[in-house]
Design an enzyme around this catalytic site. Structure first.
Site, short mmCIF file in Angstrom:
data_model
loop_
_atom_site.label_atom_id
_atom_site.label_comp_id
_atom_site.label_asym_id
_atom_site.label_seq_id
_atom_site.Cartn_x
_atom_site.Cartn_y
_atom_site.Cartn_z
N GLU A 40 5.55 -36.58 29.44
CA GLU A 40 4.46 -35.66 29.08
C GLU A 40 3.13 -36.39 28.84
O GLU A 40 2.14 -35.75 28.48
CB GLU A 40 4.84 -34.88 27.80
CG GLU A 40 6.03 -33.95 28.00
CD GLU A 40 6.40 -33.19 26.73
OE1 GLU A 40 5.86 -33.53 25.65
OE2 GLU A 40 7.22 -32.27 26.81
N HIS A 44 2.86 -39.71 20.48
CA HIS A 44 4.17 -39.17 20.16
C HIS A 44 5.25 -40.20 20.48
O HIS A 44 6.20 -40.40 19.71
CB HIS A 44 4.45 -37.90 20.97
CG HIS A 44 3.75 -36.67 20.49
ND1 HIS A 44 2.39 -36.54 20.50
CD2 HIS A 44 4.24 -35.50 19.98
CE1 HIS A 44 2.06 -35.35 20.03
NE2 HIS A 44 3.17 -34.70 19.70
N GLU A 69 10.40 6.09 16.66
CA GLU A 69 10.60 5.61 15.29
C GLU A 69 11.91 6.14 14.69
O GLU A 69 12.76 5.39 14.24
CB GLU A 69 9.41 6.06 14.44
CG GLU A 69 9.50 5.71 12.97
CD GLU A 69 8.37 6.32 12.18
OE1 GLU A 69 8.18 5.89 11.02
OE2 GLU A 69 7.68 7.24 12.67
N HIS A 70 12.06 7.45 14.65
CA HIS A 70 13.26 8.10 14.10
C HIS A 70 14.04 8.74 15.23
O HIS A 70 13.46 9.50 16.03
CB HIS A 70 12.90 9.18 13.09
CG HIS A 70 12.00 8.75 11.99
ND1 HIS A 70 10.67 9.12 11.90
CD2 HIS A 70 12.24 7.96 10.91
CE1 HIS A 70 10.14 8.61 10.82
NE2 HIS A 70 11.06 7.88 10.20
N TYR A 109 0.85 -1.19 0.00
CA TYR A 109 0.00 0.00 0.00
C TYR A 109 0.88 1.24 0.00
O TYR A 109 1.76 1.39 0.85
CB TYR A 109 -0.92 0.02 1.22
CG TYR A 109 -1.91 1.16 1.16
CD1 TYR A 109 -3.07 1.05 0.40
CD2 TYR A 109 -1.67 2.36 1.83
CE1 TYR A 109 -3.97 2.10 0.32
CE2 TYR A 109 -2.56 3.41 1.76
CZ TYR A 109 -3.72 3.28 1.00
OH TYR A 109 -4.60 4.32 0.90
N THR A 111 3.88 9.31 12.64
CA THR A 111 5.34 9.44 12.59
C THR A 111 5.89 10.09 13.86
O THR A 111 5.31 11.03 14.39
CB THR A 111 5.74 10.29 11.37
OG1 THR A 111 5.47 9.55 10.19
CG2 THR A 111 7.21 10.62 11.39
N ASN A 156 -3.16 5.82 6.66
CA ASN A 156 -3.82 6.59 7.72
C ASN A 156 -4.37 5.65 8.79
O ASN A 156 -4.16 4.44 8.75
CB ASN A 156 -4.91 7.49 7.13
CG ASN A 156 -6.03 6.69 6.47
OD1 ASN A 156 -6.24 5.51 6.75
ND2 ASN A 156 -6.78 7.32 5.59
N ASP A 211 13.99 8.73 4.85
CA ASP A 211 12.63 8.64 4.30
C ASP A 211 12.63 8.50 2.79
O ASP A 211 11.75 7.82 2.23
CB ASP A 211 11.83 9.89 4.67
CG ASP A 211 11.23 9.82 6.05
OD1 ASP A 211 11.25 8.73 6.66
OD2 ASP A 211 10.72 10.85 6.53
N GLN A 222 9.71 16.62 10.30
CA GLN A 222 8.89 15.43 10.53
C GLN A 222 7.53 15.79 11.12
O GLN A 222 6.55 15.07 10.93
CB GLN A 222 9.63 14.46 11.44
CG GLN A 222 10.91 13.90 10.84
CD GLN A 222 10.64 13.16 9.53
OE1 GLN A 222 9.85 12.23 9.49
NE2 GLN A 222 11.30 13.59 8.47
N HIS A 270 4.31 15.78 8.96
CA HIS A 270 3.59 14.57 8.57
C HIS A 270 2.12 14.63 8.94
O HIS A 270 1.26 14.16 8.20
CB HIS A 270 4.23 13.33 9.22
CG HIS A 270 5.26 12.66 8.38
ND1 HIS A 270 4.93 11.83 7.34
CD2 HIS A 270 6.61 12.70 8.42
CE1 HIS A 270 6.05 11.38 6.78
NE2 HIS A 270 7.08 11.89 7.41
N GLN A 304 -10.62 -0.08 1.56
CA GLN A 304 -11.09 -0.95 0.49
C GLN A 304 -9.93 -1.59 -0.28
O GLN A 304 -10.03 -2.72 -0.76
CB GLN A 304 -12.04 -0.20 -0.47
CG GLN A 304 -11.46 1.00 -1.15
CD GLN A 304 -11.63 2.30 -0.37
OE1 GLN A 304 -11.82 2.26 0.83
NE2 GLN A 304 -11.56 3.43 -1.05
#
Length: 439
Positions: A407, A412, A318-319, A121, A228, A205, A352, A250, A253, A182
């Protein structure tokens, strides 16, 4: 001592809006599962005002998109993708298949097997983020993924030519112009026109992120992503102008993107805040960045680098941009981060857009337990074993038999016992009798 010169607003607990996002996505997932392409088309009209004859672009449409770009733009995309491809290839080359005789007559190994089909995506509604095509499609291609479906929403009522070109140059096998929930649901569950994939990757998003969360398990995903985040760790070896640029770069964003300065210099902290005010007066994206800074920006002053390390690891951002005299201190000691940007010559924007590392990174403190998207995310490390000799099968079987008995796993245990009988010369061993057990 750790002190705050500026704090963001307290994080809300679970809001009604969060619940509404979950409910909305759940309904869309169910609807597309039920009605397939018909539902996909309705949501595309509703959310993007987009209703083409076919969401999949033809080769002619892709070529037409490429012709809208200049030679310089094509070259810039090519350069960025070459950097991403080069680093991803080095990462792939570091991942070796292994086969080793771990015990006399016992051979174990693993292979790195690519995922068969991936859906990528590419966000493009607010900002046409063609860089996400490099990060997802190129990296999947290097991993050896056989089928890559890439999709982006329409931009201002049409396919964005740079995004389409970037997806094509990156090696996407199918290119869709379809956005939002979708798009990811169609790729995950499959419709009459879109065959399902095995994994979903790429940012989006809050609705896209929630859709990936709800679909996780049915398909794999890269990671759970939120707004971000950027953390600038600095001392008085740099100036406020540079720190402010890296924070606001940043913050643009989105209005919920945290930007935090962590420093041992109170003077630098105050200079940076003053610079932010000055830069916001002329920044074209100030409408978003100023809201982000007001609500989510923080300035933290520490007495020592050890305190800064403590705060940074707790934030797990993250950064992380490190501009101190000894950047290696954080490289060697910091454990919770998505990506480090070491020294004033680099910055988050390089990562980025072009330098070669992947920009799909963990947020919301997820860096405590995962890194970002990389070539290894598209590979399944699958093990295998073979036993070469009768003696090895019988010996391993005896151990296995006794362990199964502890066990209470009789079936087994019989898998082990039959090997002891056939390969170990104990044909009279009774069923379910653990080999070598005390009477």
């Amino acid at each position: 001592m750790i002190r705050y010169l500026k704090r963001g607003r307290p994080a809300a607990v679970k809001t009604q809006a969060d619940a509404q996002v979950r409910a909305t996505v759940e309904a869309i997932v169910h609807d597309i599962e039920t009605r397939g392409d018909e539902a996909v088309r309705e949501y595309s009209r509703q959310f993007d005002n987009w209703d083409p004859a076919d969401f999949r672009l033809s080769r002619a449409q892709i070529q037409a998109a490429r012709k809208q770009l200049s030679a310089r733009e094509i070259e810039d995309i090519s350069f960025a993708q070459a950097q991403v491809r080069n680093f991803a290839q080095h990462q792939r080359d570091s991942m070796r298949d292994i086969e080793v005789e771990t015990y006399p007559g016992v051979v174990l190994g693993h292979k790195h097997v690519p995922v068969n089909a991936v859906g990528c995506y590419i966000p493009g509604g607010k900002y046409p983020m063609l860089a996400s095509a490099h990060m997802s499609v190129v990296t999947a291609k290097v991993a050896g993924v056989k089928r890559i479906v890439s999709t982006a929403p329409p931009y201002q009522g049409a396919p964005h030519p740079a995004i389409v070109t970037a997806m094509d140059m990156a090696g996407a096998d199918e290119i869709l112009v379809l956005g939002g929930v979708q798009a990811v649901v169609a790729m995950a569950v499959g419709t009459a026109s879109v065959a399902p994939v095995d994994m979903l990757v790429g940012p989006g998003n809050m609705f896209v992120a929630e859709a990936k969360r709800q679909l996780y398990g049915r398909v794999g995903i890269d990671l759970f992503a939120g707004p971000t985040e950027t953390l600038v760790i600095a001392d008085d070896s740099v100036d406020g102008e540079l720190c402010a640029v890296d924070l606001l770069g940043q913050a643009e964003h989105g209005p919920t993107s945290p930007a935090v300065l962590l420093t041992t210099s109170e003077q630098l902290a105050r200079d940076t805040m003053a610079q932010i005010d000055r830069q916001l007066a002329r920044l074209p994206t100030a409408g978003i960045a100023s809201k982000s800074w007001e609500d989510c920006g923080e300035v933290i002053v520490c007495d020592t680098v050890e305190e800064m390390l403590q705060v940074a690891d707790d934030l797990a951002f993250e950064h992380v941009q490190v501009m101190t005299r000894d950047t290696d201190y954080f490289l060697d000691n910091m454990t919770n981060y998505g990506a480090l940007f070491l020294g004033p010559r680099t910055n988050v924007s390089f990562g980025d857009k072009v330098i070669g590392t992947n920009h799909t990174l963990p947020t919301n403190r997820n860096a405590r337990y995962t890194g970002g998207l990389w070539v290894g995310k598209f590979l399944k490390t699958c093990t295998y074993q073979r036993v070469l000799t009768d003696a090895a099968s019988a010996e391993i079987g005896a151990y296995c038999s006794r362990l199964c008995h502890m066990e209470n796993f009789a079936g087994h245990g019989e898998q082990a016992n039959i090997r002891v009988r056939r390969y170990g010369g104990q044909p009279d061993l009774p069923w379910y009798q653990p080999v070598g057990a005390q009477a």
